[in-house]
Motif scaffolding. Structure first.
Motif, PDB file in Angstrom:
ATOM      1  N   GLY A   1       0.884  -1.049  -0.111  1.00 35.50           N
ATOM      2  CA  GLY A   1       0.065  -0.066   0.055  1.00 35.50           C
ATOM      3  C   GLY A   1       0.624   1.247   0.073  1.00 35.50           C
ATOM      4  O   GLY A   1       0.621   2.363  -0.667  1.00 35.50           O
ATOM      5  N   ALA A   2       1.823   1.158   0.820  1.00 31.30           N
ATOM      6  CA  ALA A   2       2.765   2.373   0.806  1.00 31.30           C
ATOM      7  C   ALA A   2       3.491   2.636  -0.544  1.00 31.30           C
ATOM      8  O   ALA A   2       3.601   3.833  -1.023  1.00 31.30           O
ATOM      9  CB  ALA A   2       3.750   2.255   1.828  1.00 31.30           C
ATOM     10  N   ALA A   3       3.983   1.445  -1.210  1.00 34.38           N
ATOM     11  CA  ALA A   3       4.642   1.548  -2.444  1.00 34.38           C
ATOM     12  C   ALA A   3       3.266   2.183  -3.526  1.00 34.38           C
ATOM     13  O   ALA A   3       3.920   3.114  -4.371  1.00 34.38           O
ATOM     14  CB  ALA A   3       5.016   0.213  -2.949  1.00 34.38           C
ATOM     15  N   GLN A   4       2.191   1.861  -3.423  1.00 35.72           N
ATOM     16  CA  GLN A   4       1.214   2.381  -4.390  1.00 35.72           C
ATOM     17  C   GLN A   4       0.909   4.004  -4.170  1.00 35.72           C
ATOM     18  O   GLN A   4       0.735   4.574  -5.258  1.00 35.72           O
ATOM     19  CB  GLN A   4      -0.015   1.434  -4.209  1.00 35.72           C
ATOM     20  N   ALA A   5       1.051   4.210  -2.898  1.00 36.44           N
ATOM     21  CA  ALA A   5       0.740   5.496  -2.582  1.00 36.44           C
ATOM     22  C   ALA A   5       1.826   6.751  -3.105  1.00 36.44           C
ATOM     23  O   ALA A   5       1.427   7.924  -3.513  1.00 36.44           O
ATOM     24  CB  ALA A   5       0.611   5.851  -1.162  1.00 36.44           C
ATOM     25  N   VAL A   6       2.972   6.013  -3.200  1.00 33.80           N
ATOM     26  CA  VAL A   6       3.955   7.016  -3.808  1.00 33.80           C
ATOM     27  C   VAL A   6       4.601   6.729  -5.023  1.00 33.80           C
ATOM     28  O   VAL A   6       5.791   6.969  -5.397  1.00 33.80           O
ATOM     29  CB  VAL A   6       5.417   7.164  -2.642  1.00 33.80           C
ATOM     30  N   LEU A   7       4.109   5.897  -5.596  1.00 29.17           N
ATOM     31  CA  LEU A   7       4.326   5.076  -6.951  1.00 29.17           C
ATOM     32  C   LEU A   7       4.842   6.382  -7.976  1.00 29.17           C
ATOM     33  O   LEU A   7       5.679   6.215  -8.687  1.00 29.17           O
ATOM     34  CB  LEU A   7       3.576   4.247  -7.459  1.00 29.17           C
ATOM     35  N   ASP A   8       3.814   7.147  -8.203  1.00 27.62           N
ATOM     36  CA  ASP A   8       4.000   8.444  -8.947  1.00 27.62           C
ATOM     37  C   ASP A   8       4.913   9.376  -8.541  1.00 27.62           C
ATOM     38  O   ASP A   8       5.758  10.080  -9.323  1.00 27.62           O
ATOM     39  CB  ASP A   8       2.734   8.972  -9.397  1.00 27.62           C
ATOM     40  N   SER A   9       4.860   9.729  -7.260  1.00 27.70           N
ATOM     41  CA  SER A   9       5.740  10.970  -6.869  1.00 27.70           C
ATOM     42  C   SER A   9       7.065  10.449  -6.220  1.00 27.70           C
ATOM     43  O   SER A   9       8.061  11.318  -5.992  1.00 27.70           O
ATOM     44  CB  SER A   9       4.836  11.525  -5.622  1.00 27.70           C
ATOM     45  N   ASP A  10       7.228   9.458  -5.770  1.00 32.39           N
ATOM     46  CA  ASP A  10       8.590   8.974  -5.265  1.00 32.39           C
ATOM     47  C   ASP A  10       8.796   7.579  -5.521  1.00 32.39           C
ATOM     48  O   ASP A  10       8.727   6.524  -4.987  1.00 32.39           O
ATOM     49  CB  ASP A  10       8.848   9.021  -3.752  1.00 32.39           C
ATOM     50  N   ALA A  11       9.564   7.500  -6.778  1.00 28.60           N
ATOM     51  CA  ALA A  11       9.729   6.188  -7.367  1.00 28.60           C
ATOM     52  C   ALA A  11      10.783   5.329  -6.714  1.00 28.60           C
ATOM     53  O   ALA A  11      10.515   4.143  -6.197  1.00 28.60           O
ATOM     54  CB  ALA A  11      10.270   6.176  -8.748  1.00 28.60           C
ATOM     55  N   ARG A  12      11.918   6.112  -5.831  1.00 25.71           N
ATOM     56  CA  ARG A  12      12.816   5.302  -5.161  1.00 25.71           C
ATOM     57  C   ARG A  12      12.056   4.727  -3.788  1.00 25.71           C
ATOM     58  O   ARG A  12      12.603   3.433  -3.493  1.00 25.71           O
ATOM     59  CB  ARG A  12      13.734   6.419  -4.704  1.00 25.71           C
ATOM     60  N   ARG A  13      11.267   5.376  -3.202  1.00 26.29           N
ATOM     61  CA  ARG A  13      10.500   5.007  -2.001  1.00 26.29           C
ATOM     62  C   ARG A  13       9.721   3.740  -2.288  1.00 26.29           C
ATOM     63  O   ARG A  13       9.609   2.870  -1.478  1.00 26.29           O
ATOM     64  CB  ARG A  13       9.936   6.188  -1.315  1.00 26.29           C
TER      65      ARG A  13
END
Length: 398
Positions: A210-222
């Protein structure tokens, strides 16, 4: 053990069959081999008509058959022996003259008392005293002292054998009950291990995904770090499950593969990557903690972190592990919402923590804090008695 008992039973049956044949041979010799009368007592068997001798021979065969089956059909054997003994009283050859009928009746009654079930002693007593009562009335020799003496000499030892058998059966039943309880307890431990392994791993994987999906577009590294963590946790879960399967199959594994409070990095990283923060404080020497207590402490911490990650994602978690002189204390506190917090998933998480603590004679306290957040506090004794249970390769005390 069943086949051993079957072999013993067959040997007993064979021995009784041989005894019955031997008695029949000896009884036939008494009837048909010309011998002097028994001390001047009893009829002259050479003068008994052939028809009566045939009847006596049939009754002798019935008496010897009763001896042969006195353990397989004890009550029927006692009744058959008593009936044949009584019937022979009506012949010109009373059963007290040849010794075999007396031995056969005594043997059948012995078997009936020893292995005849609940009503065996009653059936044996009735068969014996009715037969001897008719004998006493028929011959006029009412020597009841002798009759009672023979009864006590036969049925007393038989009753002792009966008590020994009953005691052995009680011990077998008790052993079966203990084995069933041990099996149930082992199933509970395996179920608890499965819950600990799967619940923690899947919960952390879901949160990380879920965390990866939330930042997939804004923070690819995270997002990439979260997905890498999903893979790592997944591998750890698969490894734990394989370890559990190895134990269930009876294979051996090294004790170095046991979960331990000395190796918390894989456990903490999942919660940290999912957005939470974990602060760990360890006081005391973890090497002094017995293996069983160490594994249970690890599982308690694992369940508490899973509870925090699921119900308070992103919260700061404080973990304190204290090794005292007499006990191990594990305290997990988070600053997330505490109200309404319950067992996670299927409702066995916090309950499992309490069960682990009770297994070692320890205590567990879980609940919301007055100032906010949620706390899990567990104390596990380090005494030899509490740590006597050897941990299995999965981490459950055996």
């Amino acid at each position: 053990m069943a086949w051993v008992r079957n072999i013993g039973r067959r040997r007993v049956d064979l021995a009784l069959a041989v005894t019955g044949l031997a008695l029949f041979a000896f009884g036939s010799a008494e009837l048909y081999v010309p011998l002097a009368p028994y001390g001047g007592e009893g009829p002259d068997l050479t003068a008994v008509p052939a028809g009566w001798m045939a009847v006596v021979t049939v009754l002798l065969a019935g008496l010897c058959l009763a001896v042969a089956v006195c353990t397989s059909y004890p009550r029927a054997a006692a009744v058959l022996a008593g009936a044949c003994f009584t019937a022979q009283i009506l012949t010109p050859v009373p059963p007290i003259a040849p010794v075999v009928p007396l031995l056969a009746l005594a043997g059948a009654c012995f078997g009936c008392v020893a292995v005849g079930g609940r009503h065996g002693p009653l059936v044996a007593g009735v068969s014996y005293f009715v037969a001897y009562g008719v004998q006493a009335v028929r011959t006029g020799n009412q020597d009841w002292v002798f009759i009672v003496f023979v009864a006590l000499a036969v049925m007393g030892p038989a009753y002792a054998v009966r008590m020994r058998r009953a005691q052995a059966e009680r011990l077998v039943a008790l052993a079966a009950e203990r084995e069933a309880a041990a099996r149930a307890d082992e199933r509970l431990r395996v179920a608890r291990e499965l819950h600990d392994i799967v619940s923690h791993g899947v919960t952390v994987m879901v949160l990380q995904a879920g965390a990866a999906q939330a930042v997939l577009d804004s923070d690819a590294r995270r997002a990439s770090e979260s997905l890498d963590a999903v893979q790592d946790v997944g591998r750890d879960v698969v490894t734990e499950l394989r370890r559990l399967l190895v134990v269930l199959r009876g294979a051996e594994g090294g004790p170095e593969r046991l979960p331990s409070l000395r190796h918390l990095d894989p456990l903490l990283s999942g919660v940290s990557v999912a957005g939470g923060r974990v602060d760990v404080t360890v006081n005391g020497d973890l090497d002094a903690v017995p293996a069983a207590v160490d594994v249970s402490g690890y599982r308690v911490l694992q369940e508490a972190l899973t509870n925090a990650a699921k119900h308070a994602p992103g919260a700061t978690v404080s973990v304190t592990v204290d090794v005292g002189r007499t006990d191990l204390r594990v305290r997990v506190v988070d600053d997330g919402p505490g109200a309404g917090r319950r067992n996670d998933g299927g409702g066995h998480g916090l309950t499992g923590i309490s069960e682990r603590a009770e297994l070692f004679g320890g205590t567990a306290a879980t609940g919301p804090r007055n100032g906010g957040g949620f706390e899990v506090s567990v104390e596990l004794p380090l005494s030899a008695k509490s740590a006597a249970s050897t941990p299995t390769k999965t981490g459950a005390p055996a």
